[in-house]
Design a protein around this motif. Structure first.
Motif, PDB file in Angstrom:
ATOM      1  N   ALA A 254       6.371 -46.359  60.500  1.00 45.88           N
ATOM      2  CA  ALA A 254       6.929 -46.549  59.159  1.00 45.88           C
ATOM      3  C   ALA A 254       6.790 -45.273  58.345  1.00 45.88           C
ATOM      4  O   ALA A 254       7.742 -44.829  57.691  1.00 45.88           O
ATOM      5  CB  ALA A 254       6.207 -47.706  58.466  1.00 45.88           C
ATOM      6  N   ARG A 255       5.606 -44.682  58.408  1.00 37.55           N
ATOM      7  CA  ARG A 255       5.377 -43.469  57.622  1.00 37.55           C
ATOM      8  C   ARG A 255       6.193 -42.296  58.159  1.00 37.55           C
ATOM      9  O   ARG A 255       6.490 -41.353  57.433  1.00 37.55           O
ATOM     10  CB  ARG A 255       3.881 -43.129  57.584  1.00 37.55           C
TER      11      ARG A 255
ATOM     12  N   ALA B  49      10.327 -51.163  65.699  1.00 39.06           N
ATOM     13  CA  ALA B  49       9.379 -51.077  64.585  1.00 39.06           C
ATOM     14  C   ALA B  49       7.926 -51.251  65.027  1.00 39.06           C
ATOM     15  O   ALA B  49       7.007 -50.985  64.266  1.00 39.06           O
ATOM     16  CB  ALA B  49       9.728 -52.112  63.531  1.00 39.06           C
TER      17      ALA B  49
ATOM     18  N   LEU C 232      10.688 -44.749  59.489  1.00 37.56           N
ATOM     19  CA  LEU C 232      11.412 -45.892  60.019  1.00 37.56           C
ATOM     20  C   LEU C 232      11.191 -47.116  59.134  1.00 37.56           C
ATOM     21  O   LEU C 232      10.065 -47.461  58.798  1.00 37.56           O
ATOM     22  CB  LEU C 232      10.871 -46.182  61.427  1.00 37.56           C
ATOM     23  N   PHE C 233      12.264 -47.755  58.749  1.00 38.49           N
ATOM     24  CA  PHE C 233      12.165 -48.932  57.890  1.00 38.49           C
ATOM     25  C   PHE C 233      12.857 -50.103  58.563  1.00 38.49           C
ATOM     26  O   PHE C 233      13.934 -49.950  59.134  1.00 38.49           O
ATOM     27  CB  PHE C 233      12.835 -48.649  56.542  1.00 38.49           C
ATOM     28  N   LEU C 234      12.209 -51.266  58.505  1.00 40.24           N
ATOM     29  CA  LEU C 234      12.836 -52.474  59.032  1.00 40.24           C
ATOM     30  C   LEU C 234      13.027 -53.460  57.886  1.00 40.24           C
ATOM     31  O   LEU C 234      12.055 -53.882  57.260  1.00 40.24           O
ATOM     32  CB  LEU C 234      11.951 -53.089  60.126  1.00 40.24           C
ATOM     33  N   ALA C 235      14.285 -53.765  57.605  1.00 41.40           N
ATOM     34  CA  ALA C 235      14.554 -54.831  56.632  1.00 41.40           C
ATOM     35  C   ALA C 235      14.503 -56.137  57.397  1.00 41.40           C
ATOM     36  O   ALA C 235      15.264 -56.346  58.327  1.00 41.40           O
ATOM     37  CB  ALA C 235      15.916 -54.617  55.987  1.00 41.40           C
TER      38      ALA C 235
ATOM     39  N   LEU D 296      10.920 -46.423  49.413  1.00 47.45           N
ATOM     40  CA  LEU D 296      10.242 -45.740  50.521  1.00 47.45           C
ATOM     41  C   LEU D 296      11.121 -44.683  51.167  1.00 47.45           C
ATOM     42  O   LEU D 296      10.651 -43.879  51.965  1.00 47.45           O
ATOM     43  CB  LEU D 296       9.749 -46.767  51.547  1.00 47.45           C
TER      44      LEU D 296
ATOM     45  N   ALA E 192       2.602 -49.381  64.362  1.00 46.19           N
ATOM     46  CA  ALA E 192       3.715 -49.774  63.498  1.00 46.19           C
ATOM     47  C   ALA E 192       3.690 -49.018  62.167  1.00 46.19           C
ATOM     48  O   ALA E 192       4.728 -48.580  61.668  1.00 46.19           O
ATOM     49  CB  ALA E 192       3.680 -51.277  63.245  1.00 46.19           C
ATOM     50  N   ASP E 193       2.498 -48.863  61.596  1.00 48.15           N
ATOM     51  CA  ASP E 193       2.419 -48.198  60.290  1.00 48.15           C
ATOM     52  C   ASP E 193       2.714 -46.704  60.391  1.00 48.15           C
ATOM     53  O   ASP E 193       3.285 -46.114  59.475  1.00 48.15           O
ATOM     54  CB  ASP E 193       1.067 -48.449  59.619  1.00 48.15           C
TER      55      ASP E 193
ATOM     56  N   GLN F  95       2.286 -53.460  57.584  1.00 52.54           N
ATOM     57  CA  GLN F  95       2.217 -52.229  58.384  1.00 52.54           C
ATOM     58  C   GLN F  95       3.572 -51.546  58.436  1.00 52.54           C
ATOM     59  O   GLN F  95       3.679 -50.329  58.413  1.00 52.54           O
ATOM     60  CB  GLN F  95       1.756 -52.550  59.809  1.00 52.54           C
ATOM     61  N   GLN F  96       4.615 -52.359  58.510  1.00 51.56           N
ATOM     62  CA  GLN F  96       5.946 -51.791  58.573  1.00 51.56           C
ATOM     63  C   GLN F  96       6.282 -51.026  57.294  1.00 51.56           C
ATOM     64  O   GLN F  96       7.172 -50.190  57.259  1.00 51.56           O
ATOM     65  CB  GLN F  96       6.985 -52.899  58.835  1.00 51.56           C
ATOM     66  N   ARG F  97       5.552 -51.289  56.248  1.00 51.84           N
ATOM     67  CA  ARG F  97       5.777 -50.538  55.010  1.00 51.84           C
ATOM     68  C   ARG F  97       4.871 -49.322  54.914  1.00 51.84           C
ATOM     69  O   ARG F  97       4.828 -48.653  53.901  1.00 51.84           O
ATOM     70  CB  ARG F  97       5.581 -51.452  53.797  1.00 51.84           C
ATOM     71  N   GLY F  98       4.072 -49.115  55.982  1.00 48.60           N
ATOM     72  CA  GLY F  98       3.266 -47.896  56.032  1.00 48.60           C
ATOM     73  C   GLY F  98       1.785 -48.088  55.818  1.00 48.60           C
ATOM     74  O   GLY F  98       1.009 -47.148  55.882  1.00 48.60           O
ATOM     75  N   LEU F  99       1.344 -49.313  55.547  1.00 43.65           N
ATOM     76  CA  LEU F  99      -0.081 -49.545  55.354  1.00 43.65           C
ATOM     77  C   LEU F  99      -0.757 -49.682  56.720  1.00 43.65           C
ATOM     78  O   LEU F  99      -0.199 -50.292  57.632  1.00 43.65           O
ATOM     79  CB  LEU F  99      -0.307 -50.835  54.556  1.00 43.65           C
TER      80      LEU F  99
END
Lengths: 262, 492
Positions: free
Chosen positions: A81-82, A53, A85-88, A165, A77-78, B446-450
């Motif tokens: 994500a976009r 991530a 890729l998602f990290l719970a 997302l 990292a962002d 950030q991990q959520r895309g921000l």
């Protein structure tokens, strides 16, 4: 079909790059598949998910991670994500003063092209439909993200974010041995609802128990920074019955066999 | 947490300052500007410039241009002497004050000369800010021709017409003291005496502009009175003077400055704002200060609240190089209530030295202070608070909360709460916290895309969210945008 490929990956803490934690890990996940990584504590399971991530505490010293055939190692990292890729998180952060609804809105907005504004009505409609699907109370999203949440509420919040997302690959770090049965169910129900052709899941867990609720397509055993054994769901049951020592013994045997042949 | 009854006070908090965010209500009757809609003229042939530096001649010049009564000139000249006598308060305040060169400042410059302000002349960073704030094209045009269009703001005048019918007086200091001395003279300079601090003395000597408001008995002004402070000509209105009197049972909300364009070539702004809430009156005063980063913003703001009166200061400081401002309430009548809600954001090169003063002077009075500051990069924020409850009073309450958020490891925050409570029938509570935006929190977002900047922005907005909600809607939206802009350059 999109893939997430982990190729001969070595990961260390950024502070101690010469001490690898993940040591040459290989794994390919396709959308539609649910993979479970199991293993004793301290074998690098959480490190693997955070490194993929892009957590700044970790450094990938060699190997590669490819999302849809493209390396993500140079991405922030962002951006990762976009890219889907998602990290719970095992321990999601609190964001005081920011409601879940506003946080998710910002996350959705971040995925739009520059200059494009989120359609608020459509956003809330989608949010509420996801909440209905996950049986989450409407009042939930007006609370500050994770602030004062119980373990179960934190999981619910993570699952809701994942649902909104719509990632291509979700890394789910559920290694916490303290996870209570309600929290386990929330995670499991969420994953089972979202499971399908468009989503690949990497489920990281210490306990077989979670796999009673989520039936994985593949099970991998991680030990000392590597995947040492792979199989189908029956492997999890075997592990439950025989314990991790069984894997260690097998490893020792194969190592001595390798020495013998050499 | 129960604070000690006696806390060591900082050396001298007599400097209440803040200047202005309000800066400039420009009006100069002698150049023919009429405030009412559609009926103004502007004679560009007249220019009034008192030149650089300060002396008695400058003060006489200002008074003469304004055609003031002799008592005002006397007031000014006396104030000038006080200003000269008072030392810079650098024994407790920042040494940065020594960088103010009083001889280079232009103390009076009225818009007599040809307008020069075009957007091309606006400093790039301010111009960019406005563009990114999305100030409508119409507004931009208005500012481009700011002198010609000054006071032609329809909304402002409309409000003025409506409130005028209720007997409300809303005008500038010059006009107020000339047309309504019987109302304003009584309180002028009484809440904040000239000698309160060096900068209140300076303001008293050279003041110009500002809002004078009188709300008659029982009149509740439904809409907020809003001051559109636009710097009209360079330097004008840097020493504005505001006096708001809410008569018995009256209610008024006043909003000033805020994100409206304020830019200046000058470096010093020093206002005096006095509020008088008579029996049962309510005054709410809202400021969003966003001065250019070269401005010394040294303002004195204080209110007096009589029996059952309520005064609330909502004060937000984002801009300026140095702001020193500690809005205060003197709780003079029984059951009076004072409140200060304060947000400060200090970025690189900025020092927000803000706080509040609550002087309890009657039984059963209540004061509340909530101050939140954010320090970014090498920014520095300072909270100074005074709460004074003397021994002879009964049943006073104070609640103080000050929270500081540090963004970077080299950001700085200091807190100097001075709470003096004597007597044993009072309830005082003080809470303070300092927190930092953690790397884990940023990574989570950030991990959520921000992006990192968006994440930082959201964290900061979350920190002040409960206070921002107390602002009127349009201000809170602007405030959020301003915070976003400030945070954008803070990471990387």
């Amino acid at each position: 079909m999109p893939t997430l490929e982990i190729r001969d990956l070595f990961v260390a803490l950024a502070a101690t790059p010469d001490k690898p934690i993940v040591k040459g890990l290989n794994l390919t996940i396709r959308t539609g598949e649910v993979h479970a990584i199991m293993g004793p504590n301290g074998t690098g399971k959480s490190t693997l998910s955070k490194a993929i991530a892009g957590h700044p505490d970790y450094v990938i010293t060699s190997g590669d991670v490819l999302l849809g055939g493209k390396s993500i190692l140079e991405m922030e990292a962002d951006e990762r994500a976009r890219a889907g890729l998602f990290l719970a998180f095992q321990y999601p952060s609190e964001i005081p003063g920011v409601s879940i609804a506003n946080f998710l809105r910002a996350a959705v907005q971040a995925r739009l092209a520059e200059g494009e504004e989120i359609d608020a009505t459509a956003y809330y409609k989608r949010l509420y439909s996801k909440m209905d699907l996950l049986k989450i109370d409407r009042k939930f999203t007006s609370r500050s993200v994770n602030e004062g949440f119980s373990g179960g509420e934190k999981k619910r919040c993570e699952i809701l974010q994942m649902a909104m997302l719509e990632p291509t690959f979700s890394l789910m770090d559920e290694t916490d041995s303290g996870l209570d049965i309600d929290a386990l169910r929330i995670v499991a129900e969420g994953v089972n609802l979202m499971r399908g052709e468009k989503l690949g899941v990497l489920l990281i867990t210490h306990y077989q128990r979670l796999l009673d609720y989520i039936v994985p397509d593949f099970v991998h055993v991680m030990y000392d920074g590597r995947i040492v054994k792979s199989g189908d769901k029956t492997l999890a049951l075997e592990l439950e019955a025989k314990g991790y020592d069984w894997v260690k013994q097998e490893l020792a045997l194969s190592a001595s066999a390798a020495v013998a042949t050499a | 947490m129960q604070p000690p009854t006696d806390t060591l006070a900082p050396p001298d908090l007599n400097f209440d300052s803040e200047v202005g965010d309000s800066a400039s209500t420009v009006e100069n009757p002698t150049v023919g500007i009429d405030q009412s809609v559609g009926d103004f003229t502007y004679d560009v042939k007249y220019a009034f410039d008192a030149g650089s530096g300060l002396n008695e001649g400058v003060i006489r010049y200002i008074s003469d241009v304004k055609k003031e009564a002799s008592w005002i000139l006397d007031f000014r000249l006396k104030a000038y002497q006080t200003f000269l006598e008072k030392p810079m308060p650098t024994h407790w305040a920042t040494k940065d004050l020594e960088n103010i060169d009083f001889n280079k400042i232009r103390y009076y410059l009225s818009q007599g000369q040809k307008p020069k302000r075009t957007w091309d002349e606006v400093p790039d960073d301010i111009k960019r800010t406005f563009e990114r704030l999305g100030i409508p094209e119409q507004e931009r045009k208005f500012l481009a021709g700011v002198e010609a269009q000054f006071d032609s703001e329809a909304a402002y005048s409309n409000v003025k017409d409506i409130v005028a019918k209720q007997g409300v007086i809303f005008c500038n200091s010059t006009e107020a003291l000339r047309e309504h001395p019987e109302i304003f003279r009584k309180w002028f300079g009484k809440v904040i005496p000239t000698g309160d601090n060096k900068f209140s003395a300076l303001n008293s000597a050279v003041f110009s502009g500002g809002s004078f408001i009188y709300v008659p008995k029982g009149v509740k002004v439904a809409m907020p009175l809003q001051a559109y402070f636009r710097i009209n000509a360079e330097n004008f209105g840097q020493f504005e003077r505001t006096l708001i009197i809410a008569d018995e049972g009256a209610e008024v909300t006043y909003m000033e400055g805020c994100t409206a364009p304020k830019f200046s070539t000058s470096t010093l702004h020093s206002a005096v704002v006095e509020l008088v809430a008579l029996k049962g009156a309510k005054i709410q005063y809202i400021t969003v200060q966003n001065w250019a980063p070269n401005v010394f913003n040294l303002v004195t703001k204080r209110a007096i609240a009589m029996e059952d009166a309520e005064v609330k200061w909502i004060d937000c400081n984002i801009g300026s190089r140095l702001t020193m401002k500690y809005p205060g309430v003197i709780l003079k009548g029984k059951r009076a209530r004072g409140e200060v809600i304060s947000i400060a954001l200090a970025n690189d090169g900025q020092h927000q030295d803000t706080g509040a003063k609550m002087i309890h002077a009657a039984d059963d009075t209540t004061s509340v202070i909530v101050a939140k500051s954010i320090s970014v990069g090498q920014g520095r924020s300072t909270y100074r608070g005074v709460v004074h409850i003397p021994k002879h009073l009964k049943g006073c309450k104070n609640n103080t909360e000050c929270d500081a958020l540090l963004i970077n490891t080299n950001s700085r925050t200091d807190t100097y709460p001075a709470i003096v409570v004597r007597g044993d029938t009072h309830a005082v509570q003080h809470e303070a916290s300092v927190s930092k935006v953690s790397e884990d929190m940023i990574f989570y977002m950030q991990q959520r895309g921000l992006t990192e900047a968006q994440a930082m922005s959201l964290a900061v907005n979350g920190f002040v969210n409960d206070l921002v909600r107390q602002f009127p809607m349009e201000y809170s939206v602007e405030l959020k945008r301003l915070i976003d802009l400030e945070m954008e350059g803070s990471v990387g």
